[in-house]
Design an enzyme around this catalytic site. Structure first.
Site, PDB file in Angstrom:
ATOM      1  N   THR A  37     -11.914   1.571   2.994  1.00 44.38           N
ATOM      2  CA  THR A  37     -11.137   0.969   1.901  1.00 44.38           C
ATOM      3  C   THR A  37     -11.850   1.091   0.559  1.00 44.38           C
ATOM      4  O   THR A  37     -11.230   1.393  -0.460  1.00 44.38           O
ATOM      5  CB  THR A  37     -10.881  -0.522   2.210  1.00 44.38           C
ATOM      6  OG1 THR A  37     -10.242  -0.620   3.475  1.00 44.38           O
ATOM      7  CG2 THR A  37     -10.033  -1.174   1.130  1.00 44.38           C
TER       8      THR A  37
ATOM      9  N   ARG B 123     -10.639   9.324   0.690  1.00 47.32           N
ATOM     10  CA  ARG B 123     -11.188   8.375  -0.293  1.00 47.32           C
ATOM     11  C   ARG B 123     -12.619   8.731  -0.665  1.00 47.32           C
ATOM     12  O   ARG B 123     -13.041   8.574  -1.816  1.00 47.32           O
ATOM     13  CB  ARG B 123     -11.091   6.949   0.253  1.00 47.32           C
ATOM     14  CG  ARG B 123      -9.654   6.418   0.283  1.00 47.32           C
ATOM     15  CD  ARG B 123      -9.559   5.144   1.097  1.00 47.32           C
ATOM     16  NE  ARG B 123      -8.250   4.492   1.019  1.00 47.32           N
ATOM     17  CZ  ARG B 123      -7.885   3.490   1.805  1.00 47.32           C
ATOM     18  NH1 ARG B 123      -8.716   3.023   2.726  1.00 47.32           N
ATOM     19  NH2 ARG B 123      -6.692   2.938   1.681  1.00 47.32           N
TER      20      ARG B 123
ATOM     21  N   ASN C  32      -7.583   3.487  -4.453  1.00 45.52           N
ATOM     22  CA  ASN C  32      -8.157   4.325  -3.401  1.00 45.52           C
ATOM     23  C   ASN C  32      -7.161   5.364  -2.885  1.00 45.52           C
ATOM     24  O   ASN C  32      -7.246   5.799  -1.741  1.00 45.52           O
ATOM     25  CB  ASN C  32      -8.726   3.456  -2.271  1.00 45.52           C
ATOM     26  CG  ASN C  32      -7.728   2.440  -1.780  1.00 45.52           C
ATOM     27  OD1 ASN C  32      -6.536   2.526  -2.096  1.00 45.52           O
ATOM     28  ND2 ASN C  32      -8.182   1.491  -0.990  1.00 45.52           N
TER      29      ASN C  32
ATOM     30  N   HIS D 196      -2.487   4.859   1.187  1.00 44.10           N
ATOM     31  CA  HIS D 196      -2.356   3.813   2.206  1.00 44.10           C
ATOM     32  C   HIS D 196      -2.100   4.503   3.529  1.00 44.10           C
ATOM     33  O   HIS D 196      -1.417   5.531   3.578  1.00 44.10           O
ATOM     34  CB  HIS D 196      -1.166   2.899   1.881  1.00 44.10           C
ATOM     35  CG  HIS D 196      -0.773   2.060   3.066  1.00 44.10           C
ATOM     36  ND1 HIS D 196      -1.413   0.888   3.393  1.00 44.10           N
ATOM     37  CD2 HIS D 196       0.159   2.268   4.046  1.00 44.10           C
ATOM     38  CE1 HIS D 196      -0.881   0.399   4.505  1.00 44.10           C
ATOM     39  NE2 HIS D 196       0.068   1.215   4.926  1.00 44.10           N
TER      40      HIS D 196
ATOM     41  N   GLU E  65       5.955  -0.870   9.202  1.00 46.50           N
ATOM     42  CA  GLU E  65       5.959  -0.213   7.889  1.00 46.50           C
ATOM     43  C   GLU E  65       6.962   0.949   7.840  1.00 46.50           C
ATOM     44  O   GLU E  65       7.635   1.133   6.826  1.00 46.50           O
ATOM     45  CB  GLU E  65       4.543   0.276   7.552  1.00 46.50           C
ATOM     46  CG  GLU E  65       3.582  -0.893   7.305  1.00 46.50           C
ATOM     47  CD  GLU E  65       2.118  -0.470   7.197  1.00 46.50           C
ATOM     48  OE1 GLU E  65       1.841   0.747   7.171  1.00 46.50           O
ATOM     49  OE2 GLU E  65       1.245  -1.356   7.142  1.00 46.50           O
TER      50      GLU E  65
ATOM     51  N   LYS F  53      -0.521   6.500  -3.310  1.00 42.15           N
ATOM     52  CA  LYS F  53      -0.352   5.383  -4.238  1.00 42.15           C
ATOM     53  C   LYS F  53      -0.227   5.912  -5.677  1.00 42.15           C
ATOM     54  O   LYS F  53      -0.509   7.089  -5.949  1.00 42.15           O
ATOM     55  CB  LYS F  53      -1.548   4.435  -4.093  1.00 42.15           C
ATOM     56  CG  LYS F  53      -1.657   3.764  -2.709  1.00 42.15           C
ATOM     57  CD  LYS F  53      -2.889   2.862  -2.678  1.00 42.15           C
ATOM     58  CE  LYS F  53      -3.037   2.139  -1.362  1.00 42.15           C
ATOM     59  NZ  LYS F  53      -4.208   1.207  -1.397  1.00 42.15           N
TER      60      LYS F  53
ATOM     61  N   ARG G 271      -6.108   7.261   9.717  1.00 43.37           N
ATOM     62  CA  ARG G 271      -7.072   6.292   9.176  1.00 43.37           C
ATOM     63  C   ARG G 271      -8.458   6.938   9.024  1.00 43.37           C
ATOM     64  O   ARG G 271      -9.161   6.704   8.046  1.00 43.37           O
ATOM     65  CB  ARG G 271      -7.183   5.057  10.090  1.00 43.37           C
ATOM     66  CG  ARG G 271      -5.958   4.172  10.075  1.00 43.37           C
ATOM     67  CD  ARG G 271      -5.830   3.328   8.827  1.00 43.37           C
ATOM     68  NE  ARG G 271      -6.831   2.294   8.707  1.00 43.37           N
ATOM     69  CZ  ARG G 271      -6.750   1.282   7.847  1.00 43.37           C
ATOM     70  NH1 ARG G 271      -5.706   1.173   7.016  1.00 43.37           N
ATOM     71  NH2 ARG G 271      -7.684   0.379   7.781  1.00 43.37           N
TER      72      ARG G 271
ATOM     73  N   TYR H 293       2.638  -5.452   2.120  1.00 42.41           N
ATOM     74  CA  TYR H 293       1.299  -6.040   2.206  1.00 42.41           C
ATOM     75  C   TYR H 293       1.352  -7.514   2.611  1.00 42.41           C
ATOM     76  O   TYR H 293       0.569  -8.321   2.102  1.00 42.41           O
ATOM     77  CB  TYR H 293       0.576  -5.879   0.863  1.00 42.41           C
ATOM     78  CG  TYR H 293       0.054  -4.478   0.607  1.00 42.41           C
ATOM     79  CD1 TYR H 293      -0.859  -3.886   1.480  1.00 42.41           C
ATOM     80  CD2 TYR H 293       0.446  -3.754  -0.511  1.00 42.41           C
ATOM     81  CE1 TYR H 293      -1.359  -2.601   1.239  1.00 42.41           C
ATOM     82  CE2 TYR H 293      -0.055  -2.469  -0.749  1.00 42.41           C
ATOM     83  CZ  TYR H 293      -0.954  -1.905   0.130  1.00 42.41           C
ATOM     84  OH  TYR H 293      -1.456  -0.640  -0.111  1.00 42.41           O
TER      85      TYR H 293
HETATM   86  P1  IDP Z   1      -6.766  -0.518   3.645  1.00 43.54           P
HETATM   87  O1  IDP Z   1      -5.875   0.044   2.551  1.00 43.54           O
HETATM   88  O2  IDP Z   1      -7.981   0.337   3.850  1.00 43.54           O
HETATM   89  O3  IDP Z   1      -6.008  -0.807   4.925  1.00 43.54           O
HETATM   90  P2  IDP Z   1      -6.801  -3.402   3.164  1.00 43.54           P
HETATM   91  O4  IDP Z   1      -7.976  -4.298   3.403  1.00 43.54           O
HETATM   92  O5  IDP Z   1      -5.639  -3.518   4.107  1.00 43.54           O
HETATM   93  O6  IDP Z   1      -7.349  -1.899   3.098  1.00 43.54           O
HETATM   94  O7  IDP Z   1      -6.311  -3.680   1.687  1.00 43.54           O
HETATM   95  C1  IDP Z   1      -5.108  -3.108   1.213  1.00 43.54           C
HETATM   96  C2  IDP Z   1      -5.325  -2.590  -0.189  1.00 43.54           C
HETATM   97  O8  IDP Z   1      -5.561  -3.699  -1.057  1.00 43.54           O
HETATM   98  C3  IDP Z   1      -6.563  -1.701  -0.358  1.00 43.54           C
HETATM   99  O9  IDP Z   1      -6.314  -0.340  -0.019  1.00 43.54           O
HETATM  100  C4  IDP Z   1      -6.894  -1.885  -1.822  1.00 43.54           C
HETATM  101  O10 IDP Z   1      -6.048  -1.065  -2.667  1.00 43.54           O
HETATM  102  C5  IDP Z   1      -6.516  -3.360  -2.044  1.00 43.54           C
HETATM  103  N1  IDP Z   1      -7.665  -4.268  -1.881  1.00 43.54           N
HETATM  104  C6  IDP Z   1      -8.281  -4.599  -0.719  1.00 43.54           C
HETATM  105  N2  IDP Z   1      -9.290  -5.475  -0.930  1.00 43.54           N
HETATM  106  C7  IDP Z   1      -9.308  -5.701  -2.266  1.00 43.54           C
HETATM  107  C8  IDP Z   1     -10.127  -6.512  -3.130  1.00 43.54           C
HETATM  108  O11 IDP Z   1     -11.049  -7.221  -2.689  1.00 43.54           O
HETATM  109  N3  IDP Z   1      -9.856  -6.473  -4.475  1.00 43.54           N
HETATM  110  C9  IDP Z   1      -8.829  -5.715  -5.000  1.00 43.54           C
HETATM  111  N4  IDP Z   1      -8.023  -4.960  -4.228  1.00 43.54           N
HETATM  112  C10 IDP Z   1      -8.263  -4.938  -2.878  1.00 43.54           C
HETATM  113 MG    MG Z   2      -4.657  -2.326   5.447  1.00 43.52          MG
END
Ligand code: IDP
Ligand code: MG
Length: 158
Positions: free
Chosen positions: A92, A103, A121, A124, A135, A10, A86, A50
């Site tokens: 996350t 992370r 983080n 992705h 994707e 990212k 993963r 997303y």
């Molecule tokens: P992941 O990247 O671990 O799969 P997801 O829940 O799919 O996590 O969320 C996608 C991305 O959206 C996260 O990596 C993070 O950058 C962002 N994100 C997730 N939850 C939040 C939140 O509550 N606030 C702000 N950004 C969030």
């Molecule tokens: Mg995700």
């Protein structure tokens, strides 16, 4: 089973000069690079990538984060690659991600889920088989995902 999965360094990973370090983490466990592109993601690409999050309260901050600068999008392959990547990437929330994960090791931001600010983080990774297929097809044409032998494949059976 051999699988392909989509990974993105990212914009925070690019801006922190961590591209090489992060690719190295994946190469070290034996994953193979099948495709790679440096991309300035558009708002439309963010919404498509997303899709599951578009209606969530944090989506505007997620779109702002993923489009703030260029990102490195790539496809990795290997046996059980989707779950393996993963695991390598970790939780996350940077604060909860275990040491030893990408992370956990590098994304120190203390933000938690539910925040309306950027949750930076670094990477992705596709969550499951369905997401991985969707994707990969979103970011790459079929001709851009290359199959080839690694050096270790060439010595199999010797
Ligand atoms: P992941 O990247 O671990 O799969 P997801 O829940 O799919 O996590 O969320 C996608 C991305 O959206 C996260 O990596 C993070 O950058 C962002 N994100 C997730 N939850 C939040 C939140 O509550 N606030 C702000 N950004 C969030
Ligand atoms: Mg995700």
């Amino acid at each position: 089973m051999y699988e392909k999965t989509l990974v993105i360094v990212k914009p925070d990973g690019v801006q922190r000069r961590m591209v090489g370090t992060l690719i190295s983490r994946f190469e070290k466990v034996g994953l193979k690079i099948h495709a790679m592109r440096f991309v300035q993601a558009t708002d439309e690409q963010s919404k498509a990538h997303y899709a599951e999050h578009v209606d969530k309260p944090f989506y505007p901050s997620l779109e702002a984060y993923i489009t703030v600068g260029p990102a490195l999008v790539f496809v990795l392959g290997g046996t059980g690659a989707i779950a393996k990547v993963r695991q390598l990437v970790g939780d996350t929330e940077p604060a909860s991600a275990l040491p030893g994960t990408i992370r956990g090791d590098y994304a120190h931001q203390p933000l938690e889920r539910g925040s309306d600010r950027f949750l930076c983080n670094l990477v992705h990774a596709s969550a499951n088989t369905e997401d991985a297929e969707r994707e990969v097809a979103l970011w790459f044409g079929p001709d851009e995902v290359l199959d080839y032998a690694m050096i270790d494949d060439m010595y199999t059976g010797l």
